[in-house]
Design a protein around this motif. Structure first.
Motif, PDB file in Angstrom:
ATOM      1  N   ILE A 267     -74.208  51.564  17.881  1.00 37.24           N
ATOM      2  CA  ILE A 267     -73.598  50.462  17.227  1.00 37.24           C
ATOM      3  C   ILE A 267     -72.156  50.883  16.901  1.00 37.24           C
ATOM      4  O   ILE A 267     -70.932  49.881  17.150  1.00 37.24           O
ATOM      5  CB  ILE A 267     -73.868  50.208  15.815  1.00 37.24           C
ATOM      6  N   LEU A 268     -71.644  51.987  16.441  1.00 37.10           N
ATOM      7  CA  LEU A 268     -70.158  52.453  16.311  1.00 37.10           C
ATOM      8  C   LEU A 268     -69.477  52.365  17.219  1.00 37.10           C
ATOM      9  O   LEU A 268     -68.256  51.536  17.219  1.00 37.10           O
ATOM     10  CB  LEU A 268     -70.349  53.813  15.636  1.00 37.10           C
ATOM     11  N   VAL A 269     -69.820  52.818  18.671  1.00 33.74           N
ATOM     12  CA  VAL A 269     -69.089  52.822  19.625  1.00 33.74           C
ATOM     13  C   VAL A 269     -68.938  51.341  20.264  1.00 33.74           C
ATOM     14  O   VAL A 269     -67.959  50.789  20.741  1.00 33.74           O
ATOM     15  CB  VAL A 269     -69.825  53.860  20.855  1.00 33.74           C
ATOM     16  N   SER A 270     -70.002  50.394  20.283  1.00 37.34           N
ATOM     17  CA  SER A 270     -69.821  49.118  20.526  1.00 37.34           C
ATOM     18  C   SER A 270     -68.960  48.415  19.924  1.00 37.34           C
ATOM     19  O   SER A 270     -68.229  47.620  20.531  1.00 37.34           O
ATOM     20  CB  SER A 270     -71.278  48.602  20.527  1.00 37.34           C
ATOM     21  N   ILE A 271     -68.990  48.640  18.577  1.00 34.61           N
ATOM     22  CA  ILE A 271     -68.078  47.648  17.717  1.00 34.61           C
ATOM     23  C   ILE A 271     -66.673  48.181  18.000  1.00 34.61           C
ATOM     24  O   ILE A 271     -65.669  47.329  18.125  1.00 34.61           O
ATOM     25  CB  ILE A 271     -68.323  47.842  16.306  1.00 34.61           C
ATOM     26  N   LEU A 272     -66.361  49.648  18.377  1.00 36.04           N
ATOM     27  CA  LEU A 272     -64.884  50.094  18.313  1.00 36.04           C
ATOM     28  C   LEU A 272     -64.291  49.465  19.684  1.00 36.04           C
ATOM     29  O   LEU A 272     -63.157  49.533  19.867  1.00 36.04           O
ATOM     30  CB  LEU A 272     -65.006  51.642  18.288  1.00 36.04           C
ATOM     31  N   ARG A 273     -65.214  49.451  20.735  1.00 32.79           N
ATOM     32  CA  ARG A 273     -64.757  49.228  22.057  1.00 32.79           C
ATOM     33  C   ARG A 273     -64.941  47.710  22.515  1.00 32.79           C
ATOM     34  O   ARG A 273     -64.905  47.391  23.477  1.00 32.79           O
ATOM     35  CB  ARG A 273     -65.780  50.031  23.140  1.00 32.79           C
TER      36      ARG A 273
ATOM     37  N   LYS B 223     -75.796  42.361  20.201  1.00 33.92           N
ATOM     38  CA  LYS B 223     -76.627  42.830  21.238  1.00 33.92           C
ATOM     39  C   LYS B 223     -75.885  42.487  22.752  1.00 33.92           C
ATOM     40  O   LYS B 223     -75.969  43.261  23.583  1.00 33.92           O
ATOM     41  CB  LYS B 223     -78.081  41.937  21.381  1.00 33.92           C
ATOM     42  N   ASN B 224     -75.397  41.355  22.874  1.00 36.73           N
ATOM     43  CA  ASN B 224     -74.553  41.174  24.099  1.00 36.73           C
ATOM     44  C   ASN B 224     -73.379  42.052  24.414  1.00 36.73           C
ATOM     45  O   ASN B 224     -73.255  42.542  25.257  1.00 36.73           O
ATOM     46  CB  ASN B 224     -74.244  39.461  24.198  1.00 36.73           C
ATOM     47  N   VAL B 225     -72.666  42.181  23.098  1.00 42.24           N
ATOM     48  CA  VAL B 225     -71.706  43.277  23.162  1.00 42.24           C
ATOM     49  C   VAL B 225     -72.295  44.500  23.574  1.00 42.24           C
ATOM     50  O   VAL B 225     -71.523  45.451  24.369  1.00 42.24           O
ATOM     51  CB  VAL B 225     -70.985  43.177  21.847  1.00 42.24           C
ATOM     52  N   MET B 226     -73.188  45.032  23.024  1.00 43.61           N
ATOM     53  CA  MET B 226     -73.638  46.309  23.208  1.00 43.61           C
ATOM     54  C   MET B 226     -74.090  46.261  24.792  1.00 43.61           C
ATOM     55  O   MET B 226     -73.991  47.459  25.369  1.00 43.61           O
ATOM     56  CB  MET B 226     -74.939  46.713  22.263  1.00 43.61           C
ATOM     57  N   ARG B 227     -74.819  45.485  25.215  1.00 46.40           N
ATOM     58  CA  ARG B 227     -75.135  45.568  26.673  1.00 46.40           C
ATOM     59  C   ARG B 227     -73.756  45.556  27.566  1.00 46.40           C
ATOM     60  O   ARG B 227     -73.808  46.560  28.375  1.00 46.40           O
ATOM     61  CB  ARG B 227     -75.961  44.402  27.298  1.00 46.40           C
TER      62      ARG B 227
ATOM     63  N   VAL C  27     -70.799  46.645  26.614  1.00 44.38           N
ATOM     64  CA  VAL C  27     -69.943  47.945  26.400  1.00 44.38           C
ATOM     65  C   VAL C  27     -70.697  49.186  27.197  1.00 44.38           C
ATOM     66  O   VAL C  27     -70.036  50.035  27.849  1.00 44.38           O
ATOM     67  CB  VAL C  27     -69.860  48.030  24.848  1.00 44.38           C
ATOM     68  N   TRP C  28     -71.955  49.348  26.963  1.00 42.48           N
ATOM     69  CA  TRP C  28     -72.613  50.334  27.550  1.00 42.48           C
ATOM     70  C   TRP C  28     -72.710  50.295  28.827  1.00 42.48           C
ATOM     71  O   TRP C  28     -72.859  51.440  29.786  1.00 42.48           O
ATOM     72  CB  TRP C  28     -73.904  50.716  26.778  1.00 42.48           C
ATOM     73  N   TYR C  29     -72.900  49.258  29.301  1.00 45.11           N
ATOM     74  CA  TYR C  29     -72.906  48.824  31.003  1.00 45.11           C
ATOM     75  C   TYR C  29     -71.772  49.247  31.706  1.00 45.11           C
ATOM     76  O   TYR C  29     -71.657  50.127  32.549  1.00 45.11           O
ATOM     77  CB  TYR C  29     -73.316  47.571  31.207  1.00 45.11           C
ATOM     78  N   ASN C  30     -70.529  49.035  30.846  1.00 46.81           N
ATOM     79  CA  ASN C  30     -69.097  49.412  31.650  1.00 46.81           C
ATOM     80  C   ASN C  30     -69.159  50.761  31.281  1.00 46.81           C
ATOM     81  O   ASN C  30     -68.325  51.470  32.353  1.00 46.81           O
ATOM     82  CB  ASN C  30     -68.074  48.595  30.837  1.00 46.81           C
ATOM     83  N   MET C  31     -69.311  51.390  30.339  1.00 51.95           N
ATOM     84  CA  MET C  31     -69.259  52.934  30.323  1.00 51.95           C
ATOM     85  C   MET C  31     -70.222  53.671  31.092  1.00 51.95           C
ATOM     86  O   MET C  31     -69.739  54.843  31.547  1.00 51.95           O
ATOM     87  CB  MET C  31     -69.579  53.222  28.685  1.00 51.95           C
ATOM     88  N   LEU C  32     -71.343  53.160  31.422  1.00 55.74           N
ATOM     89  CA  LEU C  32     -72.314  54.226  32.144  1.00 55.74           C
ATOM     90  C   LEU C  32     -72.207  53.853  33.765  1.00 55.74           C
ATOM     91  O   LEU C  32     -72.170  54.793  34.512  1.00 55.74           O
ATOM     92  CB  LEU C  32     -73.700  53.849  31.560  1.00 55.74           C
ATOM     93  N   PHE C  33     -71.941  52.661  33.900  1.00 51.84           N
ATOM     94  CA  PHE C  33     -71.850  52.352  35.298  1.00 51.84           C
ATOM     95  C   PHE C  33     -70.394  52.040  36.055  1.00 51.84           C
ATOM     96  O   PHE C  33     -70.134  51.652  37.112  1.00 51.84           O
ATOM     97  CB  PHE C  33     -72.835  51.194  35.598  1.00 51.84           C
ATOM     98  N   SER C  34     -69.287  51.958  35.173  1.00 55.02           N
ATOM     99  CA  SER C  34     -68.113  51.583  35.739  1.00 55.02           C
ATOM    100  C   SER C  34     -67.522  52.616  36.712  1.00 55.02           C
ATOM    101  O   SER C  34     -67.744  53.735  36.617  1.00 55.02           O
ATOM    102  CB  SER C  34     -67.018  51.467  34.419  1.00 55.02           C
ATOM    103  N   LYS C  35     -66.750  52.163  37.786  1.00 51.72           N
ATOM    104  CA  LYS C  35     -66.247  53.104  38.795  1.00 51.72           C
ATOM    105  C   LYS C  35     -65.143  53.765  38.295  1.00 51.72           C
ATOM    106  O   LYS C  35     -64.636  54.507  39.100  1.00 51.72           O
ATOM    107  CB  LYS C  35     -66.288  52.561  39.972  1.00 51.72           C
ATOM    108  N   GLU C  36     -64.457  53.239  37.232  1.00 48.63           N
ATOM    109  CA  GLU C  36     -63.181  53.740  37.088  1.00 48.63           C
ATOM    110  C   GLU C  36     -63.256  55.249  36.476  1.00 48.63           C
ATOM    111  O   GLU C  36     -64.124  55.549  35.775  1.00 48.63           O
ATOM    112  CB  GLU C  36     -62.511  52.868  35.805  1.00 48.63           C
TER     113      GLU C  36
END
Length: 308
Positions: free
Chosen positions: A43-49, A293-297, A299-308
């Motif tokens: 929750i914390l990371v999702s909100i902060l990002r 819930k939409n933000v969490m999906r 944010v974490w999708y971009n963090m885990l699967f982003s190619k950057e």
């Protein structure tokens, strides 16, 4: 007058003497603690990002998540370790630190929950003035006030505890150091100190609970004038907050707002406000909240699967 202190450590008797029960509790509370950490960090990371951090409700929720982590970490890791070990000892200094951190972070959490209720009151009862009343500067000020309130609550508790004389026995019938169990093993008349604890911890919990209860009653009356969709969304958010209030304040009022004695039931009720409530807070605040819930999906999708 010199404080008499002939002991350098305390023995925590814990939740049970039975080895099988201890192993069960170890597995259960290890799972609960991991759930607290993972849920609140997500929750914390999702909100902060995300842009949600700039919305007052989620700004306060991020602070509540961080307090959940700090609050439960002041007690739970020690308890989990003790369930695996033999003699459950804690040094005098660590015991006093546990008393302080428990009441400091717990006090901040209480006031953050109150601030969140005020935020919902303004959003529902004064929607046209919401952004003016809950501007960023006032949000920062409310969080600062919560921290000051936690300090004002905890420092007197620590001061009273440090002044207690301990000459033995040093066995505390609890799984963490708290003031009432310590009063029981102090070698002096602790009635007045106990009354002060009730006046501090007990009344803080009760008065805050009453304020929250009244605010939600006002919100419910105001919702009569809203549309069906507006009522549904507002009730969904308020239901989450009410669940948190009941889980946290119910047991704490039972423990602290009575005669200054200890009971075997205290350990059971303490589990609710030290472990259960912090564990369920992430679920309670996200399960019925489509926006987060939409933000969490995302944010974490971009963090885990982003190619950057």
């Amino acid at each position: 007058m010199d404080i008499q202190r002939n002991i350098s450590e305390f023995i925590l008797l814990g939740l049970s003497y039975d080895h099988n029960i201890q192993m069960f509790c170890f597995a259960l509370f290890l799972f609960c603690y991991i759930a607290v950490l993972v849920g609140n960090i997500v929750i914390l990371v999702s909100i902060l990002r995300s842009p949600l951090f700039h919305k007052p409700m989620y700004y306060f929720l991020s602070h509540l998540s961080s307090m959940d982590i700090c609050y439960t970490s002041s007690v739970t890791p020690k308890m989990i370790g003790d369930l695996l070990g033999g003699t459950k000892t804690i040094s005098y200094g660590e015991c006093m630190l546990q008393v302080f951190t428990l009441h400091f972070f717990g006090g901040i959490e209480i006031f953050i929950i109150t601030v969140m209720a005020f935020d919902r009151y303004v959003a529902i009862c004064k929607p046209l003035h919401y952004m003016i009343i809950m501007n960023r500067a006032k949000c920062h000020l409310l969080v600062l006030a919560a921290w000051v309130g936690g300090a004002v609550h905890s420092f007197p508790q620590l001061s009273m505890t440090i002044q207690l004389p301990f000459c033995g026995p040093n066995e505390i019938d609890h799984y963490f150091c708290d003031i009432f169990p310590l009063l029981k093993v102090a070698c002096t008349d602790t009635y007045i100190t106990g009354v002060h604890v009730v006046a501090n911890s007990g009344l803080v919990s009760l008065v805050t609970f009453i304020v929250l209860f009244v605010s939600y009653v006002i919100i419910l009356f105001t919702l009569r004038n809203h549309s069906a969709e507006g009522r549904r969304k507002a009730l969904s958010t308020c239901a989450s907050h009410v669940t948190v209030v009941v889980l946290f304040f119910g047991p704490s009022i039972f423990v602290y707002l009575r005669s200054p004695t200890t009971s075997s039931k205290d350990k059971f009720f303490a589990l609710f406000y030290t472990i259960v409530a912090p564990m369920f807070n992430p679920l309670i605040y996200t399960l019925r909240n489509t926006e987060i819930k939409n933000v969490m999906r995302r944010v974490w999708y971009n963090m885990l699967f982003s190619k950057e």
